[in-house]
Design an enzyme around this catalytic site. Structure first.
Site, short mmCIF file in Angstrom:
data_model
loop_
_atom_site.label_atom_id
_atom_site.label_comp_id
_atom_site.label_asym_id
_atom_site.label_seq_id
_atom_site.Cartn_x
_atom_site.Cartn_y
_atom_site.Cartn_z
N ARG A 83 0.83 -1.21 0.00
CA ARG A 83 0.00 0.00 0.00
C ARG A 83 0.87 1.26 0.00
NH1 ARG A 83 -4.37 0.59 4.62
NH2 ARG A 83 -2.53 1.13 5.84
N LYS A 185 -2.36 6.83 1.14
CA LYS A 185 -2.21 7.26 2.54
C LYS A 185 -1.26 8.46 2.56
CE LYS A 185 -1.94 5.00 7.04
NZ LYS A 185 -3.11 5.61 7.64
N GLU A 221 -15.74 6.67 4.94
CA GLU A 221 -14.78 6.36 6.01
C GLU A 221 -15.32 6.81 7.36
OE1 GLU A 221 -11.58 5.10 5.73
OE2 GLU A 221 -10.74 5.81 3.83
N1 PLP Z 1 -8.93 4.68 6.61
C1 PLP Z 1 -8.06 5.65 6.89
C2 PLP Z 1 -8.33 7.01 6.37
C3 PLP Z 1 -6.90 5.36 7.66
O1 PLP Z 1 -6.03 6.32 7.97
C4 PLP Z 1 -6.70 4.05 8.13
C5 PLP Z 1 -5.51 3.70 8.88
O2 PLP Z 1 -4.54 3.27 8.35
C6 PLP Z 1 -7.64 3.06 7.79
C7 PLP Z 1 -8.75 3.41 7.04
C8 PLP Z 1 -7.46 1.65 8.24
O3 PLP Z 1 -6.48 1.00 7.48
P1 PLP Z 1 -5.65 -0.20 8.10
O4 PLP Z 1 -6.63 -1.22 8.53
O5 PLP Z 1 -4.81 -0.69 6.97
O6 PLP Z 1 -4.86 0.36 9.20
C1 COI Z 2 -3.65 3.72 11.34
O1 COI Z 2 -4.58 3.05 11.74
O2 COI Z 2 -2.51 3.28 11.20
C2 COI Z 2 -3.83 5.12 11.01
O3 COI Z 2 -3.16 5.58 10.14
C3 COI Z 2 -4.84 5.90 11.71
C4 COI Z 2 -4.36 7.25 12.20
C5 COI Z 2 -3.49 7.18 13.39
C6 COI Z 2 -3.85 8.14 11.13
#
Ligand code: PLP
Ligand code: COI
Length: 341
Positions: A83, A185, A221
């Site tokens: 990612r 991200k 989201e």
């Molecule tokens: N959506 C956003 C905007 C985020 O910042 C995050 C965190 O990383 C997620 C979703 C959840 O992603 P993940 O499960 O890969 O941490």
């Molecule tokens: C994560 O879950 O890793 C995130 O990026 C969420 C937040 C701390 C930005």
């Protein structure tokens, strides 16, 4: 463990503390250098760095878990690497080879082993990899040099209350444009979310829910986490959209729902006007883990799911299975766990 640190693990929230060593590697003249662990938690970069002016940067988040038998393990670090490279491509930054990314994470955890919270404390070691454009540059164009770094911080729950349900409010703002950078991200998405987040908190909610930027009719989201709902016939449903960050936790939960719990799964539109289709709902992400959603406020009406105070049984099962896999109590699907040796 050679060193020890004086931390009340069960009292940790999601906030910064300096740990011992972080990894830093520089990209120059078309290649990444070997990278090294350093003590200094300050970066010295040009005042003209693209990361500072044009938001040419991206980041990741993943965790290290201590198991019952005192091993330390990472959860799907290759997925974060993949990612991060998607994000790098979107903002014209060099990709970091998956092996280099995973190796950097392993080095950082190993070097800060004493900061990995004990099994059962509810806390974990959060890793924050990032890539930034640096070097002297003035025009809107990619940087001449880049830094890839990984630091770590022991953390507790992201949303206050941990596994207790919390309420969210639908925002009038968008976090991303329909074909913008929502799926990457990159920091700009988060800068834009600070104001709506503050508004939500002032109104007494944990965070806000963003609707799709094109029609404002579908859930995208939940703050910095993905949304899921559980239908009355036990299906795991989660939004599909090109402007959502593809959550690794969400895809892991879809696998858990279908392969461990025998549930149906659907990735599709989730209309804000049809919340009645769900008996339970939650936010999921690395930081959020699974945060049960008590209610969603939309047009000044609070729609309550299972309960404002109690976790729904399906959400609980999903949480227990995910937690069990991440902490080594339940056998993980092939390739999900990488041990830190
Ligand atoms: N959506 C956003 C905007 C985020 O910042 C995050 C965190 O990383 C997620 C979703 C959840 O992603 P993940 O499960 O890969 O941490
Ligand atoms: C994560 O879950 O890793 C995130 O990026 C969420 C937040 C701390 C930005």
């Amino acid at each position: 463990m050679s060193k020890t640190v004086d931390i009340e693990w069960s009292k940790l929230g999601f906030s910064y503390m300096k740990t011992d060593l972080r990894y830093v590697s520089t990209w120059k003249d078309g290649r990444w250098d070997e990278g090294q662990l350093v003590e200094d938690n300050k970066l010295s970069i040009s005042e003209a760095s693209t990361a500072l002016h044009y938001g040419q940067q991206c980041f990741e988040g993943l965790k290290a878990y201590r198991t019952k038998d005192n091993k330390i393990q990472l959860f799907r670090p290759d997925q974060n690497a993949i990612r991060m490279n998607n994000s790098c491509r979107r903002v014209l930054m060099p990709e970091v080879p998956v092996e280099k990314f995973v190796d950097a994470c392993l080095q950082v955890v190993k070097a800060n082993e004493h900061f990995v919270p004990p099994y059962g404390s509810g806390a974990t070691l959060y890793l924050r990899p990032f890539v930034i454009g640096v070097g002297d540059n003035l025009g809107v164009k990619p940087a001449p040099e880049f830094i890839f770094s990984v630091f770590c911080v022991p953390v507790g729950p992201y949303f206050k209350g941990g596994m207790a349900p919390v309420n969210f409010v639908v925002s009038d703002y968008d976090r991303a444009a329909p074909f913008g950078t929502g799926a990457a991200k990159v920091g700009g998405n988060y800068a834009g979310s600070l104001y709506p987040h503050e508004e939500a908190v002032k109104k007494g909610f944990q965070d806000c829910i963003y609707l799709d930027p094109q029609t404002h009719t579908k859930i995208e989201e939940v703050g910095a986490a993905n949304f899921f709902g559980i239908t009355h016939d036990d299906k795991f449903v989660t939004p599909k959209s090109p402007s959502i960050l593809p959550s690794i936790t969400k895809y892991s939960l879809m696998h858990i729902a279908s392969e461990y719990l025998g549930m149906g799964i659907e990735e599709r539109d989730v209309f804000i006007d049809y919340l009645d289709e769900f008996k339970e709902a939650g936010a999921c992400g690395t930081a959020a883990v699974i945060t049960p959603i008590g209610g969603i406020s939309y047009n000044d009406e609070l729609h309550v799911f299972h309960s404002e105070t109690e976790v729904g049984p399906v959400t609980k099962k999903l949480y227990d299975t995910l937690y069990g896999i991440q902490f080594g109590d339940i056998e993980a699907p092939e390739g999900w766990i990488v041990e830190v040796k």
